[in-house]
Design a protein around this motif. Structure first.
Motif, PDB file in Angstrom:
ATOM      1  N   UNK A 312      11.342  16.984  -6.299  1.00  0.00           N
ATOM      2  CA  UNK A 312      10.062  17.001  -5.764  1.00  0.00           C
ATOM      3  C   UNK A 312       9.118  15.970  -6.368  1.00  0.00           C
ATOM      4  N   UNK A 313       9.416  14.658  -6.253  1.00  0.00           N
ATOM      5  CA  UNK A 313       8.793  13.627  -7.014  1.00  0.00           C
ATOM      6  C   UNK A 313       7.541  13.354  -5.963  1.00  0.00           C
ATOM      7  N   UNK A 314       7.605  13.453  -4.993  1.00  0.00           N
ATOM      8  CA  UNK A 314       6.426  12.824  -4.077  1.00  0.00           C
ATOM      9  C   UNK A 314       5.262  14.148  -4.273  1.00  0.00           C
ATOM     10  N   UNK A 315       5.557  15.213  -4.565  1.00  0.00           N
ATOM     11  CA  UNK A 315       4.888  16.204  -4.882  1.00  0.00           C
ATOM     12  C   UNK A 315       4.237  16.381  -6.244  1.00  0.00           C
ATOM     13  N   UNK A 316       5.184  15.799  -7.212  1.00  0.00           N
ATOM     14  CA  UNK A 316       4.526  15.424  -8.513  1.00  0.00           C
ATOM     15  C   UNK A 316       3.670  14.216  -8.740  1.00  0.00           C
ATOM     16  N   UNK A 317       3.766  13.119  -7.882  1.00  0.00           N
ATOM     17  CA  UNK A 317       3.001  12.143  -7.723  1.00  0.00           C
ATOM     18  C   UNK A 317       1.860  12.382  -6.976  1.00  0.00           C
ATOM     19  N   UNK A 318       1.852  13.085  -6.158  1.00  0.00           N
ATOM     20  CA  UNK A 318       0.387  13.580  -5.652  1.00  0.00           C
ATOM     21  C   UNK A 318      -0.520  14.329  -6.724  1.00  0.00           C
ATOM     22  N   UNK A 319       0.200  14.981  -7.663  1.00  0.00           N
ATOM     23  CA  UNK A 319      -0.607  15.588  -8.651  1.00  0.00           C
ATOM     24  C   UNK A 319      -1.140  14.410  -9.733  1.00  0.00           C
ATOM     25  N   UNK A 320      -0.030  13.561 -10.209  1.00  0.00           N
ATOM     26  CA  UNK A 320      -0.122  12.662 -11.407  1.00  0.00           C
ATOM     27  C   UNK A 320       0.515  11.568 -10.925  1.00  0.00           C
ATOM     28  N   UNK A 321       0.061  10.088 -10.476  1.00  0.00           N
ATOM     29  CA  UNK A 321       0.855   9.382 -10.124  1.00  0.00           C
ATOM     30  C   UNK A 321       1.982   8.720 -10.931  1.00  0.00           C
ATOM     31  N   UNK A 322       2.009   8.672 -12.347  1.00  0.00           N
ATOM     32  CA  UNK A 322       2.982   8.219 -12.954  1.00  0.00           C
ATOM     33  C   UNK A 322       4.232   9.233 -12.952  1.00  0.00           C
ATOM     34  N   UNK A 323       4.116  10.399 -12.628  1.00  0.00           N
ATOM     35  CA  UNK A 323       5.335  11.197 -12.531  1.00  0.00           C
ATOM     36  C   UNK A 323       6.274  10.673 -11.127  1.00  0.00           C
ATOM     37  N   UNK A 324       5.791   9.615 -10.549  1.00  0.00           N
ATOM     38  CA  UNK A 324       6.829   9.202  -9.622  1.00  0.00           C
ATOM     39  C   UNK A 324       8.007   8.697 -10.086  1.00  0.00           C
ATOM     40  N   UNK A 325       8.001   8.145 -11.390  1.00  0.00           N
ATOM     41  CA  UNK A 325       8.976   7.584 -11.885  1.00  0.00           C
ATOM     42  C   UNK A 325      10.128   8.521 -12.525  1.00  0.00           C
ATOM     43  N   UNK A 326       9.764   9.872 -12.556  1.00  0.00           N
ATOM     44  CA  UNK A 326      10.669  10.825 -12.815  1.00  0.00           C
ATOM     45  C   UNK A 326      11.542  11.214 -11.667  1.00  0.00           C
ATOM     46  N   UNK A 327      12.540  10.283 -11.483  1.00  0.00           N
ATOM     47  CA  UNK A 327      13.306  10.337 -10.170  1.00  0.00           C
ATOM     48  C   UNK A 327      14.634   9.937 -10.224  1.00  0.00           C
TER      49      UNK A 327
END
Length: 357
Positions: A312-327
């Protein structure tokens, strides 16, 4: 107190989004809890699959996630995951506990007072090997879950300051990060320049928000900090004060740091436009944040946590952009260099994903 802290963190984070060490180990492994999901947990995070709201069969898990100081990346990541994870897996609850940063997080998890957290990899390795304040009590119970966002070394001052290079901090008063992460900035500065904190310059340990205020008030001459981009504290600072400038590291300073600490730091760049006052790329060093746990946290709990984040990296990124790297892509690049042994729950997921043979 923990419940109140978790509520305060999550409430503050949700409002922001809507506006634009040690004790003995427990005798048994942490077991899943068995209460029904709350109405809040049933609310899907932005971008999450709608069918995820139907609670799957299986164990329920409630994990305490130690975060960091207000305005910092750990704080924001924990708040984001406390919102996302119950929305994609209603059998999981994430309770956020604010902390002073990396070192307190390592202490909390090594003493089984929290379940999951974030740390800088060099500090995690030092704790595992029994160095610094862990001397004589090596935290060999710590386990890796995943690598995540890049934290960039920021050097900031005011336009009219005589500080034009990192070496110009000599004899000056400098913010060197939160009290819970006391080693990172002095370590980078010493590796880059040879300057020793409180010998060649005066170090002031404070949160990112406090550092921003202190710079504007003239209480410090510069800020040295590691944080994700964009950092909420420094985005607000630069938006309100266009005279805030960023200092580049020289090629030699970058080489000095990465040569002395090859397991911790890599060359990188803060891109032009990352903050409103950065007009050109700013060379610096960075490190990848580590999400970690301990050996008493249930295998299925960490498996489900890892699965929820990786899928769910895209959903996490929508909340906080740096979460996109947890992939998965980040794990492909870093899984062989985790500073801690991998937790069996995370290992199970990565085997299923083909990252581990």
């Amino acid at each position: 107190m923990l419940t109140a802290m978790a509520l305060a963190v999550c409430t503050a984070f949700t409002a922001a989004c809507s506006s634009g060490a040690g004790t003995a180990a427990p005798e048994t492994t942490k077991e899943a809890q068995t209460q029904a999901p709350s109405e809040t947990e049933k609310e899907a995070a932005p971008g999450a699959e709608s069918e995820a709201a139907a609670a799957p069969e299986g164990q329920r898990h409630s994990l305490t996630m130690a975060s960091g100081t207000n305005g910092g990346v750990f704080y924001m990541l924990a708040a984001a995951y406390s919102q996302l994870i119950p929305s994609v897996n209603p059998n999981m609850t994430i309770n956020v506990e604010a902390s002073a940063g990396t070192n307190e997080n390592l202490a909390l998890l090594s003493s089984y007072e929290a379940d999951v957290s974030f740390a800088n990899p060099g500090d995690a390795l030092s704790a595992y090997e029994g160095k610094r304040e862990f001397e004589g009590k090596a935290a060999t119970n710590l386990r890796a879950v995943m690598s995540g966002n890049m934290n960039y070394f920021h050097v900031m001052t005011l336009e009219d300051s005589p500080i034009k290079t990192l070496e110009d901090i000599k004899g000056r008063k400098v913010s060197v990060g939160p009290t819970g992460a006391p080693y990172i900035m002095p370590e980078i500065i010493e590796a880059a320049t040879g300057f020793v904190v409180n010998e060649d310059y005066t170090g002031e340990w404070m949160s990112h928000d406090q550092a921003a205020e202190a710079l504007i008030n003239g209480d410090i001459d510069a800020i040295c900090a590691t944080n994700a981009i964009p950092s909420s504290a420094y985005s607000s600072l630069t938006a309100a004060h266009p005279d805030v400038v960023f200092i580049s590291l020289t090629e030699q300073e970058i080489s000095n740091v990465t040569t002395k600490h090859p397991q911790s730091y890599v060359p990188t760049v803060i891109k032009a436009g990352a903050y409103s006052t950065i007009k050109e790329d700013t060379p610096t060093v960075g490190l990848r944040v580590l999400m970690f746990t301990n050996d008493q946290v249930d295998e299925d709990a960490i498996y489900q946590l890892t699965k929820a984040i990786m899928e769910n990296t895209e959903a996490a990124e929508a909340i906080y952009a740096p979460a996109a790297d947890y992939c998965l892509e980040t794990q492909k690049e870093s899984i062989d260099s985790y500073p801690l042994p991998i937790h069996p729950g995370a290992e199970k997921y990565y085997r299923e994903a083909g990252l581990i043979q």
